[in-house]
Design an enzyme around this catalytic site. Structure first.
Site, PDB file in Angstrom:
ATOM      1  N   ARG A  47       4.905  29.308 142.965  1.00  0.00           N
ATOM      2  CA  ARG A  47       6.295  28.856 142.838  1.00  0.00           C
ATOM      3  C   ARG A  47       7.046  29.219 144.127  1.00  0.00           C
ATOM      4  NH1 ARG A  47       6.320  31.552 137.250  1.00  0.00           N
ATOM      5  NH2 ARG A  47       5.328  29.936 135.983  1.00  0.00           N
ATOM      6  N   ARG A 140      12.621  44.227 118.704  1.00  0.00           N
ATOM      7  CA  ARG A 140      12.561  43.779 120.093  1.00  0.00           C
ATOM      8  C   ARG A 140      13.098  42.354 120.210  1.00  0.00           C
ATOM      9  NH1 ARG A 140       6.841  44.213 123.215  1.00  0.00           N
ATOM     10  NH2 ARG A 140       6.386  42.325 122.050  1.00  0.00           N
ATOM     11  N   ARG A 151       0.338  39.645 115.815  1.00  0.00           N
ATOM     12  CA  ARG A 151       0.274  40.955 116.460  1.00  0.00           C
ATOM     13  C   ARG A 151      -0.093  42.054 115.454  1.00  0.00           C
ATOM     14  NH1 ARG A 151       2.738  38.096 120.306  1.00  0.00           N
ATOM     15  NH2 ARG A 151       3.019  39.080 122.339  1.00  0.00           N
TER      16      ARG A 151
END
Ligand SMILES: Nc1ncnc2c1ncn2[C@@H]1O[C@H](COP(=O)(O)OP(=O)(O)OP(=O)(O)O)[C@@H](O)[C@H]1O
Length: 189
Positions: A47, A140, A151
């Site tokens: 990038r 979070r 997860r």
């Protein structure tokens, strides 16, 4: 105060949400010159502003596939059509530059590192319980429901692996963050 870790390569592993990034952030803040991260390879295009050899080693798919097949990578994976991975040499380069290489990798990565000659110290960050891990992942706010469930289910396999004798040199239960951080320093220094 500068302190020298007793291992040149440290593998930090543990379920997603167990607190690896939180602990590493503290460690780097306290010891800014001690640790380094390896530079990953990728087959995606750079990038704007990204530098080859600094942000990534930018390589072709053919080159990367060949190197992976020769066993030169600790881990590699494909995300949205591009390959990413950590080469054994990239880890050695960090050590050659005089830093301690910190590898934040999952259980599969740990098993692959064990097949190399890197000989790191293996540290497992364990959540206090699945319930608390779930609370932290939700807190979070970075994951959707499917990703949280994935997860949590991956966490069970990680905990099983960590229980096997010889899988890790140290296990740190991340209940109280300050205590876990002190334990991490004992594991490293
Ligand atoms: N001891 C702790 N007590 C309370 N909250 C914590 C503790 N350690 C970490 N957290 C919180 O839990 C969440 C997950 O921590 P973190 O992002 O560091 O996990 P991780 O292991 O790096 O996850 P991933 O592998 O997904 O990157 C974060 O919101 C963090 O602030």
């Amino acid at each position: 105060m500068s302190k020298i870790p007793t291992a040149r390569i440290i593998v930090l592993s543990g379920p997603s949400g167990s607190g690896k990034s939180t602990l590493l952030k503290r460690l780097f803040a306290e010891y800014p010159d001690t640790f380094g991260f390896s530079v990953s390879h990728t087959t995606r295009k750079p990038r704007a502003g990204e530098m080859d050899g600094k942000d990534y080693h930018f390589v072709t798919k053919e080159h990367m596939m060949e190197e992976v097949s020769k066993g030169k990578f600790i881990e590699s994976a494909t995300f949205s059509g591009n390959m990413y991975g950590t080469s054994i040499k990239a880890v050695k380069d960090v050590v050659d530059a005089g830093k301690v290489c910190m590898l934040d990798i999952d259980m599969q990565g740990v098993q692959l590192v064990k097949k190399t000659d890197l000989n790191p110290r293996y540290v497992f960050i364990q959540p206090p319980s699945l319930e608390i891990l779930e609370q932290r992942l939700r807190g979070r706010g970075s994951e959707d429901e499917g990703s949280i469930q994935a997860r949590l289910s991956a966490c069970k396999a990680e905990l099983e692996y960590a229980k096997q004798p010889g899988s890790y040199d140290f296990t740190i239960v991340n209940d109280d963050l300050n205590r876990a951080y002190e334990d991490l320093k004992v594991a490293i220094f």
